[in-house]
Scaffold this active site. Structure first.
Site, PDB file in Angstrom:
ATOM      1  N   ASP A   1       3.533 -13.177  -0.744  1.00  0.00           N
ATOM      2  CA  ASP A   1       3.923 -12.041   0.109  1.00  0.00           C
ATOM      3  C   ASP A   1       5.339 -11.565  -0.208  1.00  0.00           C
ATOM      4  O   ASP A   1       5.609 -10.360  -0.210  1.00  0.00           O
ATOM      5  CB  ASP A   1       3.813 -12.425   1.585  1.00  0.00           C
ATOM      6  CG  ASP A   1       2.369 -12.707   1.997  1.00  0.00           C
ATOM      7  OD1 ASP A   1       1.503 -11.867   1.721  1.00  0.00           O
ATOM      8  OD2 ASP A   1       2.117 -13.779   2.574  1.00  0.00           O
TER       9      ASP A   1
ATOM     10  N   GLU B   1       4.772  -0.895   1.436  1.00  0.00           N
ATOM     11  CA  GLU B   1       3.437  -0.693   0.874  1.00  0.00           C
ATOM     12  C   GLU B   1       2.574   0.048   1.882  1.00  0.00           C
ATOM     13  O   GLU B   1       2.586  -0.252   3.074  1.00  0.00           O
ATOM     14  CB  GLU B   1       2.807  -2.054   0.550  1.00  0.00           C
ATOM     15  CG  GLU B   1       1.482  -1.936  -0.161  1.00  0.00           C
ATOM     16  CD  GLU B   1       0.942  -3.291  -0.583  1.00  0.00           C
ATOM     17  OE1 GLU B   1      -0.188  -3.625  -0.164  1.00  0.00           O
ATOM     18  OE2 GLU B   1       1.642  -4.009  -1.327  1.00  0.00           O
TER      19      GLU B   1
ATOM     20  N   ASP C   1       6.142  -5.911   2.423  1.00  0.00           N
ATOM     21  CA  ASP C   1       4.701  -6.067   2.254  1.00  0.00           C
ATOM     22  C   ASP C   1       4.159  -6.441   3.631  1.00  0.00           C
ATOM     23  O   ASP C   1       4.236  -7.598   4.041  1.00  0.00           O
ATOM     24  CB  ASP C   1       4.379  -7.160   1.231  1.00  0.00           C
ATOM     25  CG  ASP C   1       2.891  -7.401   1.103  1.00  0.00           C
ATOM     26  OD1 ASP C   1       2.127  -6.420   1.028  1.00  0.00           O
ATOM     27  OD2 ASP C   1       2.482  -8.578   1.084  1.00  0.00           O
TER      28      ASP C   1
END
Length: 177
Positions: free
Chosen positions: A140, A68, A9
């Site tokens: 996160d 992502e 991420d």
């Protein structure tokens, strides 16, 4: 051979990472955390991300890398910095010879929560349940684990489709005798 997935991420200040293994039909937690790149000069933060992701790859020996995709923000500067952080992580994966898979935030949330517009706390909750964790992962790290889970589910479906796809010529849309 078991597939080990590194999920990322990306963020220019905090980059989450999560590592899971596909063991049979189960997803097994191996590790997660946050790379704190700080608030210094951007090039130094990008170097921190690159070195840390490279170290994580050495530590866990993943077989694939899932990250992502960048979402468009109203703040163009933030979008650019996020894209650069993402690139630093991807180069670390590429240098290690890993195949890189990209997923949108909506795809990740849909795969993990069942709702593409899920809130962060919903993602954290489902990651905790899916991986049978003893506590809630930091946001996160949970997002990175969710990215890895999304790839694990996608990979499993793709493999299942390969084994169940019909074989043969079906006459290009017409029935044949």
């Amino acid at each position: 051979m078991a597939e080990i997935i590194l999920g990322i991420d990306p963020g220019s200040r905090k980059t989450g990472y999560g590592v899971i293994k596909i063991q049979g039909s189960a997803l097994v937690y191996l590790g997660s955390g946050c790379i704190n790149a700080g608030s210094g000069a951007l090039y130094k933060r990008l170097q921190t991300i690159f070195v840390a992701v490279s170290t994580i790859i050495e530590q866990f020996s993943p077989t694939v890398f899932a990250i992502e995709e960048t979402f468009l923000s109203k703040n163009v500067q933030s979008t650019v910095k996020l894209s650069e952080a993402r690139a630093a992580a991807m180069i670390a994966g590429s240098n290690a010879g890993l195949e890189i898979f990209e997923y949108t935030p909506r795809q990740i949330k849909q795969a993990v929560v069942g709702y593409g517009a899920a809130q962060k706390h919903q993602v954290q909750y489902m990651v905790e349940r899916i991986l049978k964790l003893s506590g809630t992962p930091q946001a996160d790290a949970a997002d990175a684990l969710a990215c890895a889970i999304c790839h694990g589910y996608t990979s499993a479906v793709t493999k299942a489709m390969r084994f169940t796809a019909p074989v043969g010529n079906f006459g290009h849309g017409r029935f044949q005798n």
